[in-house]
Design an enzyme around this catalytic site. Structure first.
Site, PDB file in Angstrom:
ATOM      1  N   GLY A   1      40.713  66.398  36.975  1.00 18.62           N
ATOM      2  CA  GLY A   1      40.132  66.824  38.166  1.00 18.62           C
ATOM      3  C   GLY A   1      38.849  66.258  38.662  1.00 18.62           C
TER       4      GLY A   1
ATOM      5  N   GLY B   1      35.077  65.665  40.474  1.00 22.33           N
ATOM      6  CA  GLY B   1      33.657  65.626  39.780  1.00 22.33           C
ATOM      7  C   GLY B   1      33.091  66.980  40.711  1.00 22.33           C
TER       8      GLY B   1
ATOM      9  CB  VAL C   1      36.589  69.227  36.654  1.00 21.80           C
ATOM     10  CG1 VAL C   1      36.692  69.136  35.102  1.00 21.80           C
ATOM     11  CG2 VAL C   1      38.236  69.884  37.147  1.00 21.80           C
ATOM     12  N   GLY C   2      33.862  68.466  37.179  1.00 24.95           N
ATOM     13  CA  GLY C   2      32.305  67.927  36.649  1.00 24.95           C
ATOM     14  C   GLY C   2      31.273  68.939  36.958  1.00 24.95           C
TER      15      GLY C   2
ATOM     16  CD  GLU D   1      26.098  53.019  31.052  1.00 24.68           C
ATOM     17  OE1 GLU D   1      25.521  52.463  32.187  1.00 24.68           O
ATOM     18  OE2 GLU D   1      27.072  52.797  30.628  1.00 24.68           O
TER      19      GLU D   1
ATOM     20  CB  CYS E   1      27.331  49.800  34.837  1.00 28.27           C
ATOM     21  SG  CYS E   1      27.476  50.201  32.971  1.00 28.27           S
TER      22      CYS E   1
ATOM     23  CD  GLU F   1      25.971  50.008  40.090  1.00 30.47           C
ATOM     24  OE1 GLU F   1      26.254  49.549  38.950  1.00 30.47           O
ATOM     25  OE2 GLU F   1      25.922  51.236  40.460  1.00 30.47           O
TER      26      GLU F   1
END
Length: 434
Positions: free
Chosen positions: A164, A166, A169-170, A208, A242, A342
């Protein structure tokens, strides 16, 4: 596309499975992990093809880093079972390390197996159960992992996968009152949201997050080796890492030497079909992400950085697909957007510095603090590495160590993964006075 109700079902299964699983011995759980590692290794080609299909990692990298690294992590974590201090005596107190409970794990698409194995292995060895949401952009690998876990003897309810977004479900995982801990890898913005939602239930949160690693090349460095390694750490996996080093900091007097070496090396980074063995940079993980990366390249040009390789145009002959040219800028202002934000694509920014004090200041001068590299005479490079505000520094291309901690300072997150440091993230500490 899972729902909050699916999360409820998964959490209920994990909660029901927790008492029995947490009561097993660490040695039993380590044996299960070793079988899992063996199972993953046996399915290397299937996993590699899935990762290449779902997020575009070149097949050569999928077979090595994308699959081999997770297998090494599983083995290294399993090896901790016998020597870890599960209990210790401190005066008249017995200190006991116990599992946190039900762990919610949310991972990104760039290393879809590595990211979850880095959480699953220590969480299970610690005696926790887990509810896992993979990225909606990389669902295939999660299914293979779940199958391999079941075949390895992970009991029903111990490892649960809910697909799912974010937003649905997140959010449900982060807010759930019966989830005791969230372990998340992804963007800083998403990590901030998870922390905010999780705060209502005072659950532990390990993050992280993003990075903007600097590769400091000192004047006494082996310049060709430093540039070659630095370019690899900027372009690997299409720059969708990352822990990448998208900033190359070089003595101002040697910038043109570095540019010539970098441009020549960049010509070897073939862009194309990720299923082709010769490809070194596949497509970005989505068209939306391609547009983001191209937008940053255009921003760099507009802000006055000197474009020395690549550019915003599609690679020649690749008119379809989320392809980006590997791109190098020189004379980059360390305060500019391409040096601060980033990008998560194959874009290297070469930044000249006047002296080492300025180099350290530039390296530390972003919101991030995940990884960096230093090249130079070993003791000299080590002294510079100690001054960097990041969680991991490679000196002269030091080898990856699956037992060493990995994690960030500042907006790159909190907590650590790998080795005993990663195992400790998933344990509570109880003190019993006698």
């Amino acid at each position: 596309a899972g729902t909050a109700a699916d999360v409820d079902s998964a959490v209920a299964a994990a909660r029901a499975a927790f008492p029995a699983w947490s009561a097993t011995t660490p040695q039993h759980r380590a044996d299960v992990l070793r079988r899992l590692g063996t199972g993953l290794a046996a399915r290397t080609e299937e996993i590699a093809q899935a990762i290449t299909a779902e997020m575009g990692s070149p097949i050569g990298m999928s077979r090595t880093a994308q699959v081999a690294f997770p297998a090494a992590v599983v083995e290294s974590i399993a090896g901790l079972a016998d020597d870890f201090a599960w209990t210790e005596e401190v005066g008249n107190s017995l200190i006991v390390r116990e599992p946190v409970g039900v762990v919610g794990a949310i991972t990104p698409w760039n290393f879809p197996l590595q990211q979850i194995v880095s959480k699953l292995a220590p969480a299970l060895l610690a005696g926790n159960t887990m509810v896992f949401k993979p990225s909606e952009n990389a669902p295939l690998t999660a299914r293979i992992l779940a199958e391999a876990a079941a075949e390895a003897g992970v009991p029903d309810g111990v490892f649960n996968v809910v697909y799912g977004t974010g937003a649905t479900v997140g959010e449900a995982i982060s807010a759930h009152p019966d989830i005791d801990m969230i372990s998340f890898t992804g963007s800083t913005r998403a990590g901030q949201r998870i922390s905010s939602v999780a705060a209502a239930t005072v659950k532990r949160v390990a993050l992280e997050l993003g990075g903007k690693g600097a590769n400091i090349i000192l004047d006494d460095a082996d310049l060709p080796a430093a540039v070659e390694r630095g370019l690899m750490m900027a372009f690997s996996n299409g720059g969708q890492v990352c822990g990448a080093w998208p900033r190359m900091l070089v003595p101002a007097s040697r910038q043109e030497e570095v540019v010539a070496l970098a441009v020549e090396a960049a010509k070897q980074y073939t862009v194309g079909d990720p299923g082709d063995e010769a490809t070194r940079i596949g497509p970005m993980a989505s068209e939306t992400h391609r547009q983001k990366v191209v937008g940053y390249i255009e921003r760099g040009i507009a802000d006055g950085a000197r474009l020395v390789f690549g550019g915003p145009q599609r690679p020649e002959g690749l008119t379809v697909g989320a392809y980006v040219q590997p791109t190098i800028f020189a004379d980059v202002d360390p305060a500019s957007a391409i040096a601060q934000e980033e990008i998560f694509g194959p874009v290297l920014t070469i930044i000249p510095y006047a002296d080492e004090e300025e180099a350290v200041a530039i390296a530390n001068g972003t919101l991030y603090g995940l990884t960096s590299g230093v090249f130079g005479e070993p003791e000299h490079a080590l002294a510079i590495a100690r001054r960097l505000r990041v969680g991991q520094v490679d000196v002269n291309a030091g080898h990856w160590n699956p037992l060493a901690p990995f994690g960030g300072y500042k907006h790159s997150g909190n907590g650590r993964e790998f080795g005993r440091y990663g195992l400790e993230e998933f344990l509570e500490t109880k003190s019993i006075q006698r």
